[in-house]
Design an enzyme around this catalytic site. Structure first.
Site, mmCIF file in Angstrom:
data_model
loop_
_atom_site.group_PDB
_atom_site.id
_atom_site.type_symbol
_atom_site.label_atom_id
_atom_site.label_comp_id
_atom_site.label_asym_id
_atom_site.label_seq_id
_atom_site.Cartn_x
_atom_site.Cartn_y
_atom_site.Cartn_z
ATOM 1 C CE LYS A 173 -14.629 3.372 -3.445
ATOM 2 N NZ LYS A 173 -14.250 4.356 -2.699
ATOM 3 C CD GLU A 248 0.176 0.735 -11.080
ATOM 4 O OE1 GLU A 248 1.112 0.360 -10.346
ATOM 5 O OE2 GLU A 248 0.213 0.594 -12.298
ATOM 6 C CB CYS A 282 2.879 3.289 -3.087
ATOM 7 S SG CYS A 282 2.993 4.201 -4.509
ATOM 8 C CD GLU A 383 1.923 -0.546 1.913
ATOM 9 O OE1 GLU A 383 0.911 -0.972 1.950
ATOM 10 O OE2 GLU A 383 2.436 0.056 0.952
HETATM 11 P P1 NAD Z 1 -7.500 0.380 -0.068
HETATM 12 O O1 NAD Z 1 -7.033 -0.810 -0.604
HETATM 13 O O2 NAD Z 1 -7.863 0.351 1.606
HETATM 14 O O3 NAD Z 1 -8.424 1.396 -0.708
HETATM 15 C C1 NAD Z 1 -8.112 1.734 -2.097
HETATM 16 C C2 NAD Z 1 -9.457 1.932 -2.820
HETATM 17 O O4 NAD Z 1 -10.046 0.985 -2.761
HETATM 18 C C3 NAD Z 1 -10.430 2.805 -1.789
HETATM 19 O O5 NAD Z 1 -11.001 3.843 -3.073
HETATM 20 C C4 NAD Z 1 -11.438 1.809 -1.190
HETATM 21 O O6 NAD Z 1 -12.755 2.348 -0.981
HETATM 22 C C5 NAD Z 1 -11.501 0.804 -2.438
HETATM 23 N N1 NAD Z 1 -11.939 -0.580 -2.133
HETATM 24 C C6 NAD Z 1 -11.932 -1.073 -0.709
HETATM 25 N N2 NAD Z 1 -12.612 -2.216 -0.748
HETATM 26 C C7 NAD Z 1 -12.953 -2.593 -2.173
HETATM 27 C C8 NAD Z 1 -13.540 -3.625 -2.743
HETATM 28 N N3 NAD Z 1 -13.859 -4.624 -1.963
HETATM 29 N N4 NAD Z 1 -14.196 -3.277 -3.950
HETATM 30 C C9 NAD Z 1 -13.616 -2.052 -4.626
HETATM 31 N N5 NAD Z 1 -12.805 -1.156 -4.074
HETATM 32 C C10 NAD Z 1 -12.667 -1.473 -2.810
HETATM 33 O O7 NAD Z 1 -5.964 1.470 0.326
HETATM 34 P P2 NAD Z 1 -5.696 2.646 0.803
HETATM 35 O O8 NAD Z 1 -5.684 2.439 2.401
HETATM 36 O O9 NAD Z 1 -6.705 3.805 0.143
HETATM 37 O O10 NAD Z 1 -4.270 3.078 0.086
HETATM 38 C C11 NAD Z 1 -3.125 2.728 0.817
HETATM 39 C C12 NAD Z 1 -2.324 1.544 -0.019
HETATM 40 O O11 NAD Z 1 -2.402 2.081 -1.409
HETATM 41 C C13 NAD Z 1 -1.226 1.137 0.602
HETATM 42 O O12 NAD Z 1 -1.052 -0.084 0.524
HETATM 43 C C14 NAD Z 1 -0.285 1.802 -0.764
HETATM 44 O O13 NAD Z 1 0.810 1.215 -0.745
HETATM 45 C C15 NAD Z 1 -1.172 1.424 -1.763
HETATM 46 N N6 NAD Z 1 -0.735 2.517 -2.915
HETATM 47 C C16 NAD Z 1 0.041 1.738 -4.034
HETATM 48 C C17 NAD Z 1 0.299 2.692 -5.064
HETATM 49 C C18 NAD Z 1 0.960 2.160 -6.266
HETATM 50 O O14 NAD Z 1 1.102 2.858 -7.255
HETATM 51 N N7 NAD Z 1 1.362 0.759 -6.354
HETATM 52 C C19 NAD Z 1 0.026 4.035 -5.073
HETATM 53 C C20 NAD Z 1 -0.631 4.667 -3.792
HETATM 54 C C21 NAD Z 1 -0.847 3.955 -2.701
#
Ligand code: NAD
Length: 479
Positions: A173, A248, A282, A383
């Site tokens: 997804k 991650e 990130c 963040e």
């Molecule tokens: P998010 O956690 O809101 O969403 C990420 C994904 O998780 C989306 O596909 C979302 O639909 C899904 N999701 C949300 N709730 C869920 C649930 N209950 N069950 C399963 N899936 C669910 O994050 P975002 O706003 O899309 O991305 C930004 C964040 O990602 C920032 O905190 C950033 O630091 C982090 N990030 C980390 C890395 C890394 O490699 N460590 C890389 C890129 C982004």
């Protein structure tokens, strides 16, 4: 343009006919709809994956490798189309999507296509026992891959490629905020000859579609990239089901600058490490610590350079900073700028929304540099994930090490110095999964990637990813 789920090699509407609007961040308009898939859609994706598993897991490594490399070639052949789609969906400059996002997505498939043919396991001869142990690395089965919106196809494929290479079938997804290139990937996989059901892509909200994936009793592993709060929730759901988990998560990375660095290189790279992709990486160095002896000079030079960055429409060639990904994200970042002011931070430049002619409803924000009075303030601890960096001086190596480590996150750190002993000392002690010295975001796909503390659990990248996506089984033979 409407997007469909990719299940068993075909494109489907969601069973409940439930849709979500998809926005173009550059003009704030809805330009299509995406499925908000239900548990039933996820179940269909799972059934397709399960049916494809015996065939795919038994497919020879060279054949798996050939198909993955073919996907990579087709992504490269479709570079312009994918870059345009990524830029429209995410708001990032098309130049960035063309130079980084899509080429790296192609590299992910190529790299893991090659890596799987070189992935060996161990054997241990038990001397004195007349026994030999060897390790089998077997596919886990059906695995779930869930990715965020900031580097949409790049991070989606970062998970899918090793999962497939290792012989698993996948239910994936992408973020509901940026689903377009994941949708287009389905077509490419069909063209590359990936057997039906090996990869299934379901679209929808995290709380419904994502939740159905993480709760599925027979999806045995979850590779997740996203926010720390979501990661915490996923761990709570998945751990009691004994799923294998790779998380991650967020970051608040220090960028530590010593007076003895190569100044020009540091300055130019720091502009990039602060604001590339609108600061929505990130790995961005969002907390800049500068040795006191060069602090004033750095402040003047850095702010002058940041002021030159052009905020503009993502499709224009001279745009440095495109649109932020969504209205709600723009509002969150703006709220942090207000928090900085309330905490007696000084806005050295930026801080305001930008109106781009012809695209007045787009989500544009000036790149913003905030001088903070202390390292404990919220903008220095939480963040923000936007085009906002904090700046403060330090007086000693011990001081800066302490401040660098005094956040809940530990993803990456950047260090600018030409002093070898200091490099070694600090690199050893910085609490992060990655330390870049005199560079930033120089990536070698063979290296382990991931964070410590609230930045995640587990490592991906190189053979680490192949280890994650396989179960190790020990066989002991006495002879
Ligand atoms: P998010 O956690 O809101 O969403 C990420 C994904 O998780 C989306 O596909 C979302 O639909 C899904 N999701 C949300 N709730 C869920 C649930 N209950 N069950 C399963 N899936 C669910 O994050 P975002 O706003 O899309 O991305 C930004 C964040 O990602 C920032 O905190 C950033 O630091 C982090 N990030 C980390 C890395 C890394 O490699 N460590 C890389 C890129 C982004």
């Amino acid at each position: 343009m409407n997007i469909q789920n990719y299940i068993n090699g075909n494109f489907h509407n969601p069973i409940d006919n439930n849709w979500i609007d998809n926005y173009n961040p550059s003009n704030g308009e809805v330009y299509g709809q995406i499925p908000n898939s239900s548990t039933e859609d996820v179940e269909n994706a799972y059934i397709a994956a399960k049916s494809a598993l015996p065939g795919w897991s038994q497919t020879g490594l060279e054949e798996r490798s050939r198909i993955l490399i073919r996907v990579s070639e087709l992504l490269e052949a479709n570079l312009q189309r994918f870059a345009e789609a990524e830029s429209k969906d995410n708001g990032k400059p098309i130049s960035l999507a063309k130079a980084i996002d899509i080429p790296r997505a192609a590299s992910n498939f190529r790299f893991f296509g090659h890596a799987i043919t070189q992935f060996a396991s161990e054997s241990h001869e038990s001397t004195g026992q007349q026994a030999i142990n060897y390790t089998l690395r077997q596919p886990i089965g059906v695995v779930g891959c869930i990715s965020p919106w900031n580097l949409p196809l790049y991070l989606f494929t970062w998970k899918i490629a090793p999962a497939l290479a290792a012989g698993n079938c996948v239910v994936a997804k992408p973020s509901e905020v940026t689903p377009m290139t994941a949708y287009l990937l389905g077509e490419i996989c069909n063209e590359a000859g990936l057997p039906k059901g090996v990869l299934n892509i379901v679209h929808g909200l995290g709380g419904s579609t994502g939740q159905a994936i993480i709760e599925h009793p027979d999806i045995k592993a979850i590779s997740f990239t996203g926010g720390t709060a979501t990661g915490t929730h996923i761990a709570k759901v998945a751990a009691p089901m004994f799923k294998k988990l790779s998380l991650e998560l967020g970051g608040k990375n220090p960028n530590i600058i010593f007076a003895d660095c190569d100044y020009e290189d540091m300055l130019n790279t720091t502009v990039r490490s602060s604001f590339a992709n609108q600061g929505q990486i990130c790995l961005c160095g969002s907390r800049i610590f500068v040795e006191a002896t060069i602090y004033d000079q750095f402040k003047t030079d850095f702010v002058a350079k940041v002021k030159q960055l052009k905020v503009g429409h993502p499709s224009e060639a001279d745009t440095d900073i495109g649109a932020l990904v969504s209205k709600s994200h723009l509002d969150k970042v703006k709220a942090y700028i207000q928090i900085a002011k309330d905490e007696n931070g000084t806005i050295l430049c930026g801080g305001n929304a930008v109106t781009v002619n012809g695209y007045e409803n787009g989500y544009y924000l000036e790149p913003t540099v905030i001088e903070v009075p202390n390292d404990d303030c919220r903008v220095n601890q939480e963040e923000i994930f936007g085009p906002v960096v904090t700046l403060m001086p330090f007086h000693s190596e011990d001081d800066v090490l302490q401040m660098a480590n005094k956040v809940k996150y530990g993803l990456s750190a950047t260090l600018w110095t030409n002093n070898l002993k200091r490099t070694m000392r600090l690199s050893n002690q910085l609490q992060s999964g990655i330390v870049w010295v005199n560079t930033w975001m120089l990536r070698d796909l063979r290296t382990p990637f991931g964070g410590v503390k609230a930045s995640g659990v587990g490592r991906e990248g190189g053979f680490e990813a192949l280890r994650f996506f396989t179960e190790a089984k020990n066989i002991c033979i006495k002879y």
